[in-house]
Design a protein around this motif. Structure first.
Motif, mmCIF file in Angstrom:
data_model
loop_
_atom_site.group_PDB
_atom_site.id
_atom_site.type_symbol
_atom_site.label_atom_id
_atom_site.label_comp_id
_atom_site.label_asym_id
_atom_site.label_seq_id
_atom_site.Cartn_x
_atom_site.Cartn_y
_atom_site.Cartn_z
ATOM 1 N N TRP A 1 0.828 -1.201 0.000
ATOM 2 C CA TRP A 1 0.000 0.000 0.000
ATOM 3 C C TRP A 1 0.861 1.249 0.000
ATOM 4 C CZ3 TRP A 1 -0.561 4.241 3.145
ATOM 5 C CH2 TRP A 1 -1.670 5.063 2.889
ATOM 6 N N GLU A 2 1.937 1.248 0.770
ATOM 7 C CA GLU A 2 2.806 2.423 0.839
ATOM 8 C C GLU A 2 3.373 2.757 -0.542
ATOM 9 O OE1 GLU A 2 6.983 3.923 2.797
ATOM 10 O OE2 GLU A 2 6.697 1.940 1.967
ATOM 11 N N ALA A 3 3.839 1.751 -1.273
ATOM 12 C CA ALA A 3 4.400 1.975 -2.609
ATOM 13 C C ALA A 3 3.336 2.514 -3.565
ATOM 14 C CB ALA A 3 4.999 0.679 -3.149
ATOM 15 N N GLN A 4 2.121 1.927 -3.508
ATOM 16 C CA GLN A 4 1.046 2.360 -4.386
ATOM 17 C C GLN A 4 0.590 3.778 -4.042
ATOM 18 O OE1 GLN A 4 -0.015 0.764 -6.998
ATOM 19 N NE2 GLN A 4 1.405 -0.906 -6.623
ATOM 20 N N ALA A 5 0.479 4.074 -2.745
ATOM 21 C CA ALA A 5 0.019 5.396 -2.315
ATOM 22 C C ALA A 5 1.018 6.481 -2.711
ATOM 23 C CB ALA A 5 -0.194 5.399 -0.799
ATOM 24 N N ARG A 6 2.304 6.209 -2.533
ATOM 25 C CA ARG A 6 3.320 7.200 -2.900
ATOM 26 C C ARG A 6 3.284 7.487 -4.398
ATOM 27 N NH1 ARG A 6 7.249 8.864 0.060
ATOM 28 N NH2 ARG A 6 7.070 7.070 1.494
ATOM 29 N N HIS A 7 3.163 6.418 -5.191
ATOM 30 C CA HIS A 7 3.110 6.566 -6.643
ATOM 31 C C HIS A 7 1.872 7.358 -7.061
ATOM 32 C CE1 HIS A 7 3.113 5.462 -10.900
ATOM 33 N NE2 HIS A 7 4.361 5.097 -10.731
ATOM 34 N N ALA A 8 0.735 7.084 -6.428
ATOM 35 C CA ALA A 8 -0.508 7.776 -6.762
ATOM 36 C C ALA A 8 -0.433 9.253 -6.395
ATOM 37 C CB ALA A 8 -1.674 7.105 -6.050
ATOM 38 N N LEU A 9 0.052 9.577 -5.195
ATOM 39 C CA LEU A 9 0.118 10.969 -4.753
ATOM 40 C C LEU A 9 1.052 11.796 -5.622
ATOM 41 C CD1 LEU A 9 0.137 10.540 -0.854
ATOM 42 C CD2 LEU A 9 -1.745 11.342 -2.290
ATOM 43 N N LYS A 10 2.131 11.205 -6.090
ATOM 44 C CA LYS A 10 3.060 11.924 -6.963
ATOM 45 C C LYS A 10 2.386 12.340 -8.261
ATOM 46 C CE LYS A 10 7.499 10.033 -5.405
ATOM 47 N NZ LYS A 10 8.668 9.185 -5.767
ATOM 48 N N ARG A 11 1.361 11.622 -8.659
ATOM 49 C CA ARG A 11 0.657 11.914 -9.906
ATOM 50 C C ARG A 11 -0.694 12.585 -9.683
ATOM 51 N NH1 ARG A 11 4.307 8.525 -10.236
ATOM 52 N NH2 ARG A 11 5.435 8.022 -12.145
ATOM 53 N N GLY A 12 -0.919 13.047 -8.471
ATOM 54 C CA GLY A 12 -2.155 13.763 -8.175
ATOM 55 C C GLY A 12 -3.367 12.885 -8.054
ATOM 56 N N LEU A 13 -3.167 11.581 -7.822
ATOM 57 C CA LEU A 13 -4.282 10.647 -7.704
ATOM 58 C C LEU A 13 -4.553 10.312 -6.245
ATOM 59 C CD1 LEU A 13 -3.216 8.157 -10.531
ATOM 60 C CD2 LEU A 13 -4.777 10.093 -10.725
ATOM 61 N N MET A 14 -5.734 9.777 -6.000
ATOM 62 C CA MET A 14 -6.063 9.325 -4.654
ATOM 63 C C MET A 14 -5.330 8.011 -4.370
ATOM 64 S SD MET A 14 -8.018 11.512 -3.223
ATOM 65 C CE MET A 14 -8.706 10.550 -1.860
ATOM 66 N N PRO A 15 -4.831 7.830 -3.148
ATOM 67 C CA PRO A 15 -4.172 6.557 -2.814
ATOM 68 C C PRO A 15 -5.191 5.429 -2.784
ATOM 69 C CG PRO A 15 -4.453 7.890 -0.850
ATOM 70 C CD PRO A 15 -4.836 8.765 -2.007
ATOM 71 N N PRO A 16 -4.779 4.185 -2.994
ATOM 72 C CA PRO A 16 -5.720 3.061 -2.967
ATOM 73 C C PRO A 16 -6.352 2.924 -1.588
ATOM 74 C CG PRO A 16 -3.455 2.280 -2.970
ATOM 75 C CD PRO A 16 -3.390 3.743 -3.245
ATOM 76 N N THR A 17 -7.600 2.516 -1.585
ATOM 77 C CA THR A 17 -8.322 2.361 -0.310
ATOM 78 C C THR A 17 -8.425 0.910 0.118
ATOM 79 O OG1 THR A 17 -10.427 2.247 -1.489
ATOM 80 C CG2 THR A 17 -9.697 4.418 -0.759
ATOM 81 N N HIS A 18 -7.945 0.001 -0.749
ATOM 82 C CA HIS A 18 -8.150 -1.422 -0.456
ATOM 83 C C HIS A 18 -6.927 -2.211 -0.904
ATOM 84 C CE1 HIS A 18 -9.911 -5.425 -0.350
ATOM 85 N NE2 HIS A 18 -9.571 -5.581 -1.620
ATOM 86 N N ILE A 19 -6.540 -3.162 -0.106
ATOM 87 C CA ILE A 19 -5.488 -4.109 -0.464
ATOM 88 C C ILE A 19 -6.052 -5.504 -0.258
ATOM 89 C CG2 ILE A 19 -3.252 -5.077 0.193
ATOM 90 C CD1 ILE A 19 -2.939 -2.555 -1.311
ATOM 91 N N ASN A 20 -5.894 -6.343 -1.247
ATOM 92 C CA ASN A 20 -6.382 -7.716 -1.134
ATOM 93 C C ASN A 20 -5.400 -8.522 -0.277
ATOM 94 O OD1 ASN A 20 -7.588 -10.173 -1.439
ATOM 95 N ND2 ASN A 20 -6.879 -10.487 -3.544
ATOM 96 N N SER A 21 -5.641 -8.537 1.028
ATOM 97 C CA SER A 21 -4.679 -9.155 1.938
ATOM 98 C C SER A 21 -4.823 -10.664 2.042
ATOM 99 C CB SER A 21 -4.828 -8.552 3.341
ATOM 100 O OG SER A 21 -6.138 -8.742 3.820
ATOM 101 N N GLY A 22 -6.020 -11.194 1.773
ATOM 102 C CA GLY A 22 -6.226 -12.641 1.851
ATOM 103 C C GLY A 22 -5.854 -13.164 3.221
ATOM 104 N N THR A 23 -4.983 -14.166 3.255
ATOM 105 C CA THR A 23 -4.565 -14.763 4.523
ATOM 106 C C THR A 23 -3.276 -14.158 5.031
ATOM 107 O OG1 THR A 23 -3.277 -16.473 3.395
ATOM 108 C CG2 THR A 23 -5.590 -16.953 3.818
ATOM 109 N N GLY A 24 -2.714 -13.253 4.239
ATOM 110 C CA GLY A 24 -1.442 -12.668 4.635
ATOM 111 C C GLY A 24 -0.263 -13.496 4.190
ATOM 112 N N VAL A 25 -0.501 -14.631 3.525
ATOM 113 C CA VAL A 25 0.587 -15.474 3.040
ATOM 114 C C VAL A 25 0.894 -15.086 1.610
ATOM 115 C CG1 VAL A 25 1.338 -17.821 2.563
ATOM 116 C CG2 VAL A 25 -0.127 -17.350 4.544
ATOM 117 N N SER A 26 2.095 -14.591 1.347
ATOM 118 C CA SER A 26 2.458 -14.126 0.023
ATOM 119 C C SER A 26 2.803 -15.289 -0.887
ATOM 120 C CB SER A 26 3.673 -13.180 0.100
ATOM 121 O OG SER A 26 3.349 -12.053 0.849
ATOM 122 N N SER A 27 2.409 -15.142 -2.151
ATOM 123 C CA SER A 27 2.783 -16.143 -3.131
ATOM 124 C C SER A 27 4.288 -16.125 -3.319
ATOM 125 C CB SER A 27 2.094 -15.832 -4.466
ATOM 126 O OG SER A 27 2.640 -16.607 -5.507
#
Length: 326
Positions: free
Chosen positions: A34-60
């Motif tokens: 989320w931090e990476a996506q939010a920073r990228h969005a704010l730099k371009r004048g966009l709203m940061p993402p409001t949702h992250i698909n966290s699932g079980t928290g186990v990364s592929s």
């Protein structure tokens, strides 16, 4: 990294040019994404993402970068797409994150990417090519049992007629300005592209030895995008350019000088590819059969050529002549 533990959660904080965003997550991997996506969005004048698909928290075990690399090696390496696909892959991994697990790339994140590209002025066709590349990467993860299913990817509407071509006065202005600037190489390359429709990549590999075709001369263009070689008839001015110039530099190398040309001609929308489109437009408006135009231009399918058909509406008059012939 602006992520701090808060009890049993992780709080991500981003601040860009006075715009701030903060969000808490159960899992550290989600906070980092989320931090990476939010920073990228704010730099371009966009709203940061409001949702992250966290699932079980186990990364592929598979990241998006790995999936795209696998797709490149399997689908594009060694093909005519191997030159331009990597730039699309870089755009995707820069925004989504090279190490982002494929399980985290959900529909909402993809919508954010589309929104970002629209804000940059990208066309529906360009966005769809990026989405197609992303889809192939995710499919590779599915095929390797690293992703259960694909997220929904919504294609963008493409314009029916996105053809741009230089009018005679614009063509003349560009060519004369190049000569005035002392850019003889770019001028000659532009003439060849205008009168043959060669792609920028084809300028570097065609055979400059003239070959007789009836009472005219032609040049051999090998290994075109449609997979065919073509002996293409050429104009006198192309022969003059080929005789005095060795084409060994890709137009990408002249970006600064091209911008200078734009400024001098007040044609900020001018791009190299329009030389090729201009050739195709001239052939269609001159009355050449659309299927012959397809072969001349080296289009893979007739749909691409048909984008230019509207430039010659008088061709429909043949239908009236047939219907009224009794």
């Amino acid at each position: 990294m602006s992520i701090q533990p808060r009890g049993k959660s992780y709080q991500a904080y981003v601040s860009v040019d006075g715009h701030k965003a903060r969000k808490s997550f159960t899992h550290l991997a989600d906070a980092e994404l989320w931090e990476a996506q939010a920073r990228h969005a704010l730099k371009r004048g966009l709203m940061p993402p409001t949702h992250i698909n966290s699932g079980t928290g186990v990364s592929s075990a598979w990241s998006l970068g790995r999936s795209l690399d696998e797709a490149y090696e399997t689908l594009w390496e060694g093909t005519k797409s191997e030159d331009h696909v990597p730039s699309t892959m870089r755009c995707l991994t820069k925004w989504f994150g090279h190490k982002t697990p494929v399980s985290k790339v959900d529909t909402q994140l993809i919508k954010g990417y589309v929104q970002m590209m629209k804000k940059q002025g990208r066309t529906g066709g360009t966005i769809n090519r990026h989405l197609s590349c992303l889809r192939q990467g995710l499919l590779m993860a599915v095929d390797n049992n690293q992703l259960s299913e694909l997220p929904k990817i919504h294609r963008q509407k493409e314009a029916n007629h996105s053809v741009k071509w230089y009018r005679p006065e614009q063509e003349k202005l560009l060519l004369t300005t190049l000569l005035d600037m002392g850019e003889d190489y770019i001028h000659d390359a532009a003439v060849v592209s205008l009168d043959t429709g060669m792609r920028a990549s084809e300028l570097l590999k065609f055979d400059p030895t003239p070959i007789p075709i009836g009472n005219k001369w032609g040049l051999m263009i090998p290994d075109r995008k449609n997979g065919d070689d073509l002996l293409l008839p050429v104009t006198e001015r192309v022969l003059e350019c080929v005789e005095r110039t060795t084409f060994d530099k890709h137009p990408k190398q002249f970006r600064k000088r091209w911008q200078k040309l734009r400024n001098r001609t007040d044609m900020q929308e001018a791009i190299w590819k329009t030389f090729r489109s201009t050739c195709c437009s001239k052939l269609v408006m001159g009355g050449m059969d659309i299927f012959k135009v397809k072969e001349w231009m080296g289009h893979r399918n007739i749909q691409t050529t048909m984008k230019y058909a509207y430039l010659a509406p008088e061709g429909l008059l043949e239908g009236i002549n047939i219907l009224e012939d009794k």
